[in-house]
Design an enzyme around this catalytic site. Structure first.
Site, PDB file in Angstrom:
ATOM      1  N   ASP A   1      59.241  33.708 -31.320  1.00 24.47           N
ATOM      2  CA  ASP A   1      58.521  34.804 -31.967  1.00 24.47           C
ATOM      3  C   ASP A   1      59.100  35.053 -33.357  1.00 24.47           C
ATOM      4  OD1 ASP A   1      56.870  35.246 -29.768  1.00 24.47           O
ATOM      5  OD2 ASP A   1      58.336  36.600 -28.831  1.00 24.47           O
TER       6      ASP A   1
ATOM      7  N   HIS B   1      55.547  28.574 -32.725  1.00 29.02           N
ATOM      8  CA  HIS B   1      55.265  29.957 -32.385  1.00 29.02           C
ATOM      9  C   HIS B   1      54.925  30.143 -30.905  1.00 29.02           C
ATOM     10  CE1 HIS B   1      54.943  34.007 -33.469  1.00 29.02           C
ATOM     11  NE2 HIS B   1      54.241  33.915 -34.585  1.00 29.02           N
TER      12      HIS B   1
END
Length: 530
Positions: A507, A503
């Site tokens: 995204d 992450h």
């Protein structure tokens, strides 16, 4: 002091080369960087220079020999005195590493390779440029056992790969210098192979040829074991060809060679595997009974080298990568019907089974090309967008997990992907992978559904940034809506896929776009499969 000249590795996927011409002969002076011999491989023809100056004292392989990489092909001495009784006019051929495939065994009988006093040393091989040691996990032969050329001798485990190490000479294993579990530096002598039990005059393959020839005039059928021995040791072929034949259970005696003197080359064996004769031979082959693994209840055993490395790698990935996951359900009905319709013809044409994996791999590659951030990786404060897609295929083994890689997979056709998946999986399970085939992946597929699971929540295979877990394929009732908005319930083949991603770099929107492209590619498949 004599210096060995070895067959160089001319590329990551090249494991052998054919010596097409010797540019120097025994007795000739050799300068540093002076061309010594010419080789030909599947990808390149090249002149190989000498790395030291001196006199060429021995040529171990004649022109036309196909030799595995890292095998000693010649010796350069400091002076002509080291040549001994060898004449400069003709190459001195040592049979210690010459594959029988390059020799004319039948109908003439050849003498066995000369034995060095005390036997031939077996060394710990270097399984990659950055590998300096290996752990001996299992001895496949014991002291006193007879060993044939290319027969697996021991198993090793390194940082990159588990592998079986074959014997390079025939004879009897006379000494084991390190027990199982020992970690040994490369080029260290780990065992000794002494003279053949068959006696010094005739080699085992030559004896087999004699028996075979004797049986034919007398009208006696050759025993199946003799036919297999003839296949492995007498039919002219390269180590790569014999490896392919062994993996597919093919007797090379049935394969027609198109090379010089009837030599079976790679194209010959691949053509045979796609022929009806190959299927007929496999169907007649005896089935091997499954031997259950020994019970381990109540026992305490040390972790293997591979298991401990996996544990360390997984912990490092969890510590450093903030994981997120995205699960999509994909309607695989179109793929399932196509596969069912084409599977028999595909296997007949290409020699491999048509599984779901090449469809999934092709869809993933397509999605990665459209969403390169998923194929990228972090390097400190920078993002590296990889120029190529190294597609890792996680393979579950009884002793751990390994991820062989299809390099430059964006250039591969569907058939190439299917063959690569089958080949890498088979060689991973039989410990035949090369170090260059493990590591360097940029994106990984892992098949959690093969064991019946709906889907898995995978851990990213750092330094990659994403991994795709494949769930189990099953039929479910699904609501379908037609163009006019009418709903119906139908039975469809569905599969869940879970993208695990870093992450810090990817995204949720990026992961969603990637998975949507992946899903649409599979549900609306319109590509030829060959």
């Amino acid at each position: 002091m004599p210096t060995d000249v070895i067959m160089p590795q001319m590329g990551e996927s090249i494991f052998e080369g054919t010596i097409t011409k010797w540019l120097k002969q025994v007795g000739d002076q050799v300068a540093i960087d002076e061309p010594l011999f010419e080789i030909s491989t599947d990808k390149v023809d090249a002149e190989i220079p000498a790395h030291v100056a001196g006199v060429l004292t021995e040529i171990k392989f004649p022109e036309g020999s196909t030799v595995q990489v890292n095998a000693v092909v010649a010796t350069i001495g400091a002076s002509g005195k080291e040549i001994g009784s060898k004449t400069p006019s003709a190459p001195a051929i040592s049979a210690s590493r010459t594959e029988v495939a390059s020799a004319e065994i039948a109908p003439e009988v050849q003498s066995a390779p000369p034995q060095v006093e005390g036997g031939m040393p077996v060394v710990m091989p270097q399984m990659g440029e950055s590998i300096f040691e290996g752990t001996i996990t299992k001895w496949l032969k014991q002291v006193g056992d007879t060993v044939a050329i290319d027969e697996p001798l021991f198993e090793i485990s390194t940082d990159k790969v588990d592998a079986e190490i074959p014997a390079h000479v025939a004879g009897v294993l006379t000494e084991i210098k390190f027990p199982e579990g020992s970690t040994v530096q490369v080029n260290t002598v780990v065992a000794v192979i002494g003279g053949s039990v068959a006696g010094p005059s005739v080699s085992a393959p030559a004896q087999a040829a004699q028996v075979q020839l004797a049986a034919v005039p007398e009208g006696e059928p050759a025993a199946p074991q003799m036919a297999l021995l003839q296949d492995a040791q007498v039919v002219r072929s390269s180590p790569l060809v014999r490896k392919i034949a062994k993996e597919h259970g093919v007797n090379l005696a049935f394969v027609k060679g198109s090379g010089a003197g009837g030599r079976v080359n790679k194209a010959d064996i691949l053509a045979y595997l796609s022929s009806p004769q190959s299927a007929a031979q496999k169907s007649a082959a005896p089935k091997v009974a499954h031997i259950p693994a020994p019970a381990l209840e109540g026992k305490v055993v040390p972790m293997t080298k591979m298991r401990s490395l996996i544990a360390e790698h997984m912990m490092e990935s969890i510590r450093t990568i903030p994981h997120a996951h995205n699960v999509y359900k994909v309607d695989m009905t179109r793929i399932a019907r196509l596969r069912e319709r084409e599977r028999a013809g595909f296997e007949q044409r290409h020699g491999v089974k048509l599984t779901y994996m090449p469809f999934i791999a092709a869809a993933a590659i397509h999605a990665l090309q459209h969403h390169p951030i998923v194929n990228a990786s972090l390097e400190g404060a920078n993002i590296r967008y990889h120029a190529h897609i190294g597609l890792g295929i996680a393979v579950a083994l009884e002793w751990g997990l390994i991820v062989p890689v299809i390099r430059n997979s964006e250039t591969a056709s569907f058939v190439t992907l299917a063959k690569a998946v089958a080949d890498l999986g088979a060689r991973a399970r039989s410990k035949k992978l090369q170090p260059s085939e493990v590591g360097g992946s940029t994106f990984t597929l892992t098949n959690a559904g093969v064991f019946g699971g709906e889907f898995g929540m995978p851990i990213v295979n750092a330094p990659e940034s994403a991994i795709l877990a494949i769930g189990g394929l099953r039929k479910e009732p699904v609501v379908l809506t037609d163009a006019e908005g009418n709903d119906t319930i139908a039975i469809r083949s569905v599969q869940y896929f879970c993208l695990g991603f870093d992450h810090r770099l990817i995204d949720g929107a990026d992961s969603g776009k990637f998975m949507t492209t992946f899903k649409n590619t599979l549900e609306n498949w319109n590509q030829p499969i060959g």
